[in-house]
Design an enzyme around this catalytic site. Structure first.
Site, PDB file in Angstrom:
ATOM      1  N   ASP A 191      -2.009   8.136   1.578  1.00 50.39           N
ATOM      2  CA  ASP A 191      -1.201   7.127   2.254  1.00 50.39           C
ATOM      3  C   ASP A 191       0.250   7.558   2.046  1.00 50.39           C
ATOM      4  O   ASP A 191       0.831   7.338   0.980  1.00 50.39           O
ATOM      5  CB  ASP A 191      -1.472   5.749   1.663  1.00 50.39           C
ATOM      6  CG  ASP A 191      -0.490   4.704   2.175  1.00 50.39           C
ATOM      7  OD1 ASP A 191       0.397   5.054   2.979  1.00 50.39           O
ATOM      8  OD2 ASP A 191      -0.606   3.531   1.757  1.00 50.39           O
ATOM      9  N   CYS A 221       2.166  -6.412  -0.603  1.00 47.68           N
ATOM     10  CA  CYS A 221       0.819  -5.996  -0.179  1.00 47.68           C
ATOM     11  C   CYS A 221       0.169  -5.092  -1.224  1.00 47.68           C
ATOM     12  O   CYS A 221      -0.500  -4.116  -0.878  1.00 47.68           O
ATOM     13  CB  CYS A 221       0.845  -5.315   1.181  1.00 47.68           C
ATOM     14  SG  CYS A 221       1.400  -6.405   2.494  1.00 47.68           S
ATOM     15  N   LYS A 266       9.003   3.262   9.424  1.00 43.68           N
ATOM     16  CA  LYS A 266       9.648   3.427   8.118  1.00 43.68           C
ATOM     17  C   LYS A 266      10.472   4.710   8.068  1.00 43.68           C
ATOM     18  O   LYS A 266      11.073   5.025   7.048  1.00 43.68           O
ATOM     19  CB  LYS A 266       8.596   3.442   7.011  1.00 43.68           C
ATOM     20  CG  LYS A 266       7.851   2.116   6.828  1.00 43.68           C
ATOM     21  CD  LYS A 266       7.011   2.174   5.578  1.00 43.68           C
ATOM     22  CE  LYS A 266       5.845   1.192   5.544  1.00 43.68           C
ATOM     23  NZ  LYS A 266       6.183  -0.205   5.712  1.00 43.68           N
ATOM     24  N   GLN A 287       5.399   6.032   2.421  1.00 50.10           N
ATOM     25  CA  GLN A 287       6.677   6.061   1.715  1.00 50.10           C
ATOM     26  C   GLN A 287       7.069   7.487   1.362  1.00 50.10           C
ATOM     27  O   GLN A 287       8.095   7.703   0.717  1.00 50.10           O
ATOM     28  CB  GLN A 287       6.594   5.217   0.424  1.00 50.10           C
ATOM     29  CG  GLN A 287       6.152   3.780   0.631  1.00 50.10           C
ATOM     30  CD  GLN A 287       7.196   2.944   1.343  1.00 50.10           C
ATOM     31  OE1 GLN A 287       8.370   3.323   1.431  1.00 50.10           O
ATOM     32  NE2 GLN A 287       6.785   1.812   1.878  1.00 50.10           N
ATOM     33  N   HIS A 337      -1.383   0.165  -1.618  1.00 51.74           N
ATOM     34  CA  HIS A 337      -1.102  -0.907  -0.658  1.00 51.74           C
ATOM     35  C   HIS A 337      -2.442  -1.456  -0.162  1.00 51.74           C
ATOM     36  O   HIS A 337      -3.439  -0.730  -0.100  1.00 51.74           O
ATOM     37  CB  HIS A 337      -0.317  -0.282   0.502  1.00 51.74           C
ATOM     38  CG  HIS A 337       0.229  -1.248   1.508  1.00 51.74           C
ATOM     39  ND1 HIS A 337      -0.558  -1.855   2.466  1.00 51.74           N
ATOM     40  CD2 HIS A 337       1.490  -1.691   1.741  1.00 51.74           C
ATOM     41  CE1 HIS A 337       0.195  -2.614   3.237  1.00 51.74           C
ATOM     42  NE2 HIS A 337       1.446  -2.543   2.813  1.00 51.74           N
TER      43      HIS A 337
END
Lengths: 172, 415
Positions: B204, B372, B230, B207, B128
């Protein structure tokens, strides 16, 4: 699927499937400007040849949705051979049509009866012609940026052509 | 706790008021955009409104009782989040405004102090922008190199050159699950390779944490960033977890109130973690909401959440392929166990923006665009995709509705 036919008029789909004036022009003498819609990833490159007063030729390259591609394609037909002043008036009329909803709080539908040249801020005598087919976009506000991408990029290309008269690299 | 029954999606869905109250009386809301931001269960909304209505005050300041209570509730939230990801110490949980800020914090603070010419940071091509641009900004100042782990056309990382890419690298900062492809990289092997090369590791995990059981100790990473919104929590709060020995040595990121021990005309002394990295009034109520979301996910059981999503992703891959055939491309790994429930769709002849517009007419919410991740889009050779993403409140009926809408879109745009 009520509403979709307002957005995707047949002429829009035709320009999407068969875009006019697609391709590139040699730089220089042409001016080339790239435009981006950072939200959706649409990228458009506008090439213009000018003689100092009018756009003598135009090409569109890049990728995007049906609305941005059709708007760009119709735009090329509408501006080729037109003077900078005429193009500026046409752009103003087109953008006025795109943002009609902003002046119509609580309103619905179209204020005019005739479908040509009725946009409130349009200069006298400006005919949008085929571009009228994009009027339905205002009912889908997130898509307005798709429809105006080519026009904003064109304005930048013409500005550059007017200001230096010579060749310019692509910008932004 | 998480071994007995499968996820009861109907019961889960009943906890989310939006499915009753939004927005088209004739069609159910088919929400398939949780990778962008998830919906919120009433437990989260109520925790936040209860806090506002009964206990709200600024934290770490007042001596009056509700100020003390607010501080205690917020710090309990820190412990809740720490427990959820297996963090050894609650003070290793740094609350930020979002995951983007958490990633920037590490790039700016750790990277600013440790990176220079001759150094390298290793990313993947499926990052991202939030895990790309902070490094690019810093690289322009510090003159280090950014190296890229390639992505293959099938959505898996190409790790054949990993050791060479890691050679001499100071940091490997990679996604734990692609927000475009759903790809879950082989984290254990990659982290072991980074360790062997002497590089630190940041994940990261935006998700990942919402969808898979997460244990930072067994993952063996150094930093993990994720966002609250999220994972059923509110916007406005993100999390950085880092090893305390690294965080202790890093310079502050943002300066301001709450992060100092002392300030004089000559300078300042920074407080210990987590305060050092939490300048200004924190997102107090959002932390309360995030803790409620974590409690909610904990009750569902993250093993059960993962099993549900693998099974639903398998159903989606099968159903969409059957219904749409060759015309539909689903980017990313074809094996559900290697991926999360993120389905980037490409329907031939229909631009993703147009596709999403038609799906909206069916009350099916997906996301068009580059997500993104423009470097990845260039690798895939597409400008955009339409992304459908699955979560705890989705079931097979949502996938069926997506398939119906895709068929309709294909007919509408038939050439």
């Amino acid at each position: 699927m009520s509403g979709l036919e307002d957005l995707y008029r047949e002429i829009i789909l035709d320009h999407y499937r068969t875009p006019r004036n697609r391709g590139q022009l040699e730089v220089p003498p042409a001016h080339k400007v790239e435009g981006f819609n950072p939200l959706c990833g649409d990228e458009i490159t506008v090439y213009v040849d000018t003689d100092g007063e009018k756009v003598t030729d135009v090409r569109i390259d890049g990728q995007g949705c049906s609305i941005s591609q059709a708007s760009a394609s119709m735009m090329t037909n509408a501006i080729k051979g037109r003077t900078f002043t005429e193009i500026s008036e046409l752009t103003r009329a087109f953008k006025s049509m795109m943002s009609i909803h902003e002046n119509e709080i609580g309103g619905e539908g179209e204020p005019g009866t005739d479908s040509t040249g009725d946009a409130p801020a349009a200069p006298d005598g400006v005919r949008l012609g085929d571009l009228e087919a994009l009027r339905g976009v205002v009912k889908f506000p997130v898509r307005i940026k798709c429809a105006t991408l080519a026009w904003n990029t064109l304005a930048q290309a013409i500005d550059e052509a007017r200001s230096d008269g010579g060749a310019s690299p692509g910008s932004s | 706790m998480t071994t007995a029954a499968e996820l009861d999606v109907a019961a889960v869905k009943a906890d989310f008021p939006i499915f009753d109250r939004c927005c088209d009386p004739d069609r159910p809301l088919v929400f398939l955009d949780s990778a962008a931001s998830s919906q919120k269960p009433r437990q989260v909304v109520e925790a936040m409104s209860d806090f506002y209505e009964t206990t709200y005050a600024n934290v770490h300041r007042g001596v009056y009782r509700i100020a003390e209570a607010a501080t205690n509730i917020m710090e309990a939230g820190r412990r809740t989040v720490a427990g959820f990801i297996g963090a050894p110490r609650p003070e290793e949980i740094i609350f930020t405004k979002n995951a983007t800020e958490a990633l920037n914090l590490v790039a700016r603070s750790w990277g600013g102090a440790n990176l220079g010419p001759g150094d390298a940071v290793v990313l993947t091509q499926m990052e991202h922008h939030a895990n790309i641009v902070p490094w690019q900004i810093l690289a322009a100042e510090k003159g280090f190199e950014i190296r890229w782990i390639p992505v293959r056309a099938d959505g898996y990382l190409d790790l054949t050159e990993l050791d060479r890419l890691l050679d001499g690298a100071a940091m490997m900062s990679v996604t734990a699950m692609s927000n475009v492809l759903g790809t879950i990289p082989p984290l254990d092997a990659m982290i072991a390779a980074a360790r062997a090369a002497g590089a630190l590791v940041m994940l990261d995990a935006c998700q990942y944490v919402p969808h898979l059981p997460t244990d930072v100790s067994s993952l063996d990473a150094d930093f993990i960033a994720f966002s609250g919104h999220k994972m059923l929590g509110p916007t406005g709060v993100g999390v950085l977890w880092g090893r305390s020995e690294l965080l202790d040595d890093m310079p502050p990121f943002l300066g301001g109130g709450g992060m100092i021990l002392d300030v004089t005309q000559e300078g300042f002394r920074a407080d210990a973690i987590p305060a050092k990295f939490e300048a200004g009034t924190p997102p107090i109520t959002e932390i309360v909401g995030l803790a409620a979301a974590v409690d909610y996910l904990g009750e569902l059981g993250m093993d059960r959440v993962r099993r549900h999503e693998v099974s639903l992703t398998a159903y989606a891959l099968r159903t969409l392929t059957e219904r749409l055939g060759e015309r539909l491309t689903i980017h990313g790994p074809s094996e559900p166990a290697d991926r999360g429930g993120v389905l980037s769709l490409d329907l031939a002849g229909v631009h993703p923006h147009d596709l999403s517009q038609v799906l909206d007419q069916h009350n099916v919410c997906v996301r068009p665009g580059h997500h993104c991740a423009k470097p990845l889009m260039r690798v895939l050779g597409v400008g955009a995709t339409a992304r459908a993403s699955l979560y705890v409140y989705n079931d097979e009926s949502d996938v069926d509705a997506l398939a119906d809408a895709l068929v309709d879109a294909g007919e509408f745009f038939a050439f």
